[in-house]
Scaffold this motif. Sequence first.
Motif, PDB file in Angstrom:
ATOM      1  N   ASN A  12       3.186  -0.610 -10.778  1.00  0.00           N
ATOM      2  CA  ASN A  12       4.536  -1.041 -10.427  1.00  0.00           C
ATOM      3  C   ASN A  12       4.938  -0.564  -9.036  1.00  0.00           C
ATOM      4  OD1 ASN A  12       6.192  -2.520 -12.642  1.00  0.00           O
ATOM      5  ND2 ASN A  12       5.010  -0.996 -13.776  1.00  0.00           N
ATOM      6  N   GLY A  13       4.297   0.497  -8.549  1.00  0.00           N
ATOM      7  CA  GLY A  13       4.572   0.962  -7.191  1.00  0.00           C
ATOM      8  C   GLY A  13       4.221  -0.088  -6.154  1.00  0.00           C
ATOM      9  N   ALA A  14       3.116  -0.808  -6.392  1.00  0.00           N
ATOM     10  CA  ALA A  14       2.752  -1.909  -5.491  1.00  0.00           C
ATOM     11  C   ALA A  14       3.862  -2.943  -5.431  1.00  0.00           C
ATOM     12  CB  ALA A  14       1.448  -2.550  -5.965  1.00  0.00           C
ATOM     13  N   LEU A  15       4.409  -3.270  -6.596  1.00  0.00           N
ATOM     14  CA  LEU A  15       5.475  -4.274  -6.665  1.00  0.00           C
ATOM     15  C   LEU A  15       6.754  -3.764  -6.016  1.00  0.00           C
ATOM     16  CD1 LEU A  15       4.894  -5.473 -10.349  1.00  0.00           C
ATOM     17  CD2 LEU A  15       3.761  -6.217  -8.240  1.00  0.00           C
ATOM     18  N   ALA A  16       7.037  -2.469  -6.187  1.00  0.00           N
ATOM     19  CA  ALA A  16       8.233  -1.892  -5.568  1.00  0.00           C
ATOM     20  C   ALA A  16       8.185  -2.036  -4.050  1.00  0.00           C
ATOM     21  CB  ALA A  16       8.360  -0.421  -5.966  1.00  0.00           C
ATOM     22  N   VAL A  24       0.830  -1.201   0.000  1.00  0.00           N
ATOM     23  CA  VAL A  24       0.000   0.000   0.000  1.00  0.00           C
ATOM     24  C   VAL A  24       0.870   1.258   0.000  1.00  0.00           C
ATOM     25  CG1 VAL A  24      -1.641   1.324   1.382  1.00  0.00           C
ATOM     26  CG2 VAL A  24      -1.983  -1.129   1.056  1.00  0.00           C
ATOM     27  N   GLY A  25       1.953   1.232   0.767  1.00  0.00           N
ATOM     28  CA  GLY A  25       2.870   2.375   0.768  1.00  0.00           C
ATOM     29  C   GLY A  25       3.435   2.637  -0.609  1.00  0.00           C
ATOM     30  N   GLY A  26       3.790   1.563  -1.331  1.00  0.00           N
ATOM     31  CA  GLY A  26       4.312   1.698  -2.684  1.00  0.00           C
ATOM     32  C   GLY A  26       3.280   2.271  -3.639  1.00  0.00           C
ATOM     33  N   ALA A  53       3.766   5.982  -5.353  1.00  0.00           N
ATOM     34  CA  ALA A  53       3.855   6.030  -6.813  1.00  0.00           C
ATOM     35  C   ALA A  53       2.701   6.820  -7.414  1.00  0.00           C
ATOM     36  CB  ALA A  53       3.874   4.607  -7.380  1.00  0.00           C
ATOM     37  N   LEU A  54       1.532   6.781  -6.767  1.00  0.00           N
ATOM     38  CA  LEU A  54       0.376   7.524  -7.242  1.00  0.00           C
ATOM     39  C   LEU A  54       0.665   9.025  -7.257  1.00  0.00           C
ATOM     40  CD1 LEU A  54      -2.698   7.575  -7.978  1.00  0.00           C
ATOM     41  CD2 LEU A  54      -3.129   7.764  -5.512  1.00  0.00           C
ATOM     42  N   PHE A  55       1.269   9.524  -6.186  1.00  0.00           N
ATOM     43  CA  PHE A  55       1.541  10.953  -6.088  1.00  0.00           C
ATOM     44  C   PHE A  55       2.793  11.357  -6.869  1.00  0.00           C
ATOM     45  CE2 PHE A  55      -1.306  10.460  -2.461  1.00  0.00           C
ATOM     46  CZ  PHE A  55      -2.102  11.586  -2.596  1.00  0.00           C
ATOM     47  N   VAL A  56       3.886  10.622  -6.662  1.00  0.00           N
ATOM     48  CA  VAL A  56       5.137  10.979  -7.334  1.00  0.00           C
ATOM     49  C   VAL A  56       5.019  10.756  -8.839  1.00  0.00           C
ATOM     50  CG1 VAL A  56       7.621  10.525  -7.472  1.00  0.00           C
ATOM     51  CG2 VAL A  56       6.460  10.439  -5.259  1.00  0.00           C
ATOM     52  N   GLY A  85       6.701   2.917   0.925  1.00  0.00           N
ATOM     53  CA  GLY A  85       6.532   4.260   0.384  1.00  0.00           C
ATOM     54  C   GLY A  85       7.799   4.784  -0.260  1.00  0.00           C
ATOM     55  N   VAL A  86       8.923   4.581   0.403  1.00  0.00           N
ATOM     56  CA  VAL A  86      10.210   4.999  -0.176  1.00  0.00           C
ATOM     57  C   VAL A  86      10.454   4.245  -1.480  1.00  0.00           C
ATOM     58  CG1 VAL A  86      12.717   4.961   0.143  1.00  0.00           C
ATOM     59  CG2 VAL A  86      11.226   5.695   2.017  1.00  0.00           C
ATOM     60  N   ALA A  87      10.156   2.942  -1.487  1.00  0.00           N
ATOM     61  CA  ALA A  87      10.377   2.124  -2.681  1.00  0.00           C
ATOM     62  C   ALA A  87       9.517   2.596  -3.842  1.00  0.00           C
ATOM     63  CB  ALA A  87      10.106   0.656  -2.375  1.00  0.00           C
ATOM     64  N   GLY A  88       8.245   2.918  -3.579  1.00  0.00           N
ATOM     65  CA  GLY A  88       7.359   3.387  -4.638  1.00  0.00           C
ATOM     66  C   GLY A  88       7.857   4.673  -5.266  1.00  0.00           C
ATOM     67  N   ALA A  89       8.287   5.609  -4.427  1.00  0.00           N
ATOM     68  CA  ALA A  89       8.827   6.870  -4.937  1.00  0.00           C
ATOM     69  C   ALA A  89      10.157   6.637  -5.647  1.00  0.00           C
ATOM     70  CB  ALA A  89       9.010   7.855  -3.783  1.00  0.00           C
TER      71      ALA A  89
END
Length: 409
Positions: free
Chosen positions: A269-273, A250-252, A256-259, A295-299
């Motif tokens: 792909n943010g979910a996977l990150a 969820v953090g990813g 990724a949604l915002f960044v 969250g860090v990974a998604g960004a």
Amino acid sequence: MSEGITGTDVLFVLLGAILVFTMHAGFAFLEVGTVRRKNQVNALVKIIADFGISTISYFFVGYAVAYGVDFLVSAAVLSGEADAEGYAFSSNGYDLVKFFFLLTFAAAIPAIISGGIAERAKFWPQLIATAILTALVYPFFEGLIWNGNLGLQTYIEEIFGVGFHDFAGSIVVHAVGGWIALGAILHLGAREGRYTKDGRVNGIPPSNIPFLALGSWILCIGWFGFNVMSAQTIGGISGLVAMNSLMAMVGGIIAALFVGKNDPGFVHNGALAGLVAVCAGSDIMHPIGALLTGGVAGALFVVAFTYCQNILKIDDVLGVWPLHGLCGLWGGIAAGIFGLESLGGLGGVSFMAQLTVSLLGCVYALIAGFLVYGLLKMVSGIRLSEEDEFIGADLSIHKIGAYPEQDLR
């Protein structure tokens, strides 16, 4: 094996193996949805063929390299119904489903690489690379970390007080796969027309967002088998691993949604990150730590993918180096941060141990990728001809496209 191994443990690990095996369908559809229509069949065939080659290589060579176990005995010995000198297989075939489970991890290495080298790689040289990677390169590092081979973990413990912690493979699987892929991508070069001579970037949009999204969903579902069932016994199962996997995913997504400014490719792909990053410390982090890790990974994925494509001019089609290589590296390090008791974790980790071995693993994988694909490049070539690439891998390699009725119009 422990006498406590039961049929329930066999079923538990088998279900984990099936879930991770299902993830390979996710890898396939993620690639199908990202590449151009003329390369969709190739993506599907590569993933399933890679799995077949990986199974043979890991069964006959790789598992022995990693764990010192081979299967060249009778079925009675393998199932634990008979004894043989030098062999100690447990009852109910537990060791056999454990092999299946760990094989699905090994086969993830070529599945990861496939996305980075898509649309311009030769088919048969890639299968040769798969055989080498799953027989030797990956199992060697796997054995160092997960089986204590060559005393590396003991040495790390002597220096830092604790060994290197990678519960479900942020480094062993994902970072190794991502950094090997970088070596292959650099040898291949960019797709024809991707970059112009004056430095401009020609955008190549995903061919099918629903397929891309389906691939991400399948991977997310299978990942709970990847992480939770890395306990490998029913007695070792932990709801904390499931919760941390959920929070990191969820953090990813949110980061990724915002960044990524609502870009569907980045969101999925943010979910996977997030899931890549939480693998290492999913058993020791507090859920808030897992959320921050994801969250860090998604960004990181969004920023690194954009920089990789537009500034470094590295044509990594699915962004497997940012996703698996860099987010996997972050995950190994994050376990040494959010796994600390002072930050709500369970402890038993060292930041310096995590940082040191994580970096060493990435360097090892990058060198291995350069050597394996460099050797194949010299011997047989690894890239399609300009004409075959223009036609597409589907027709030039497999002689059929994803939409043959439309091709005949």
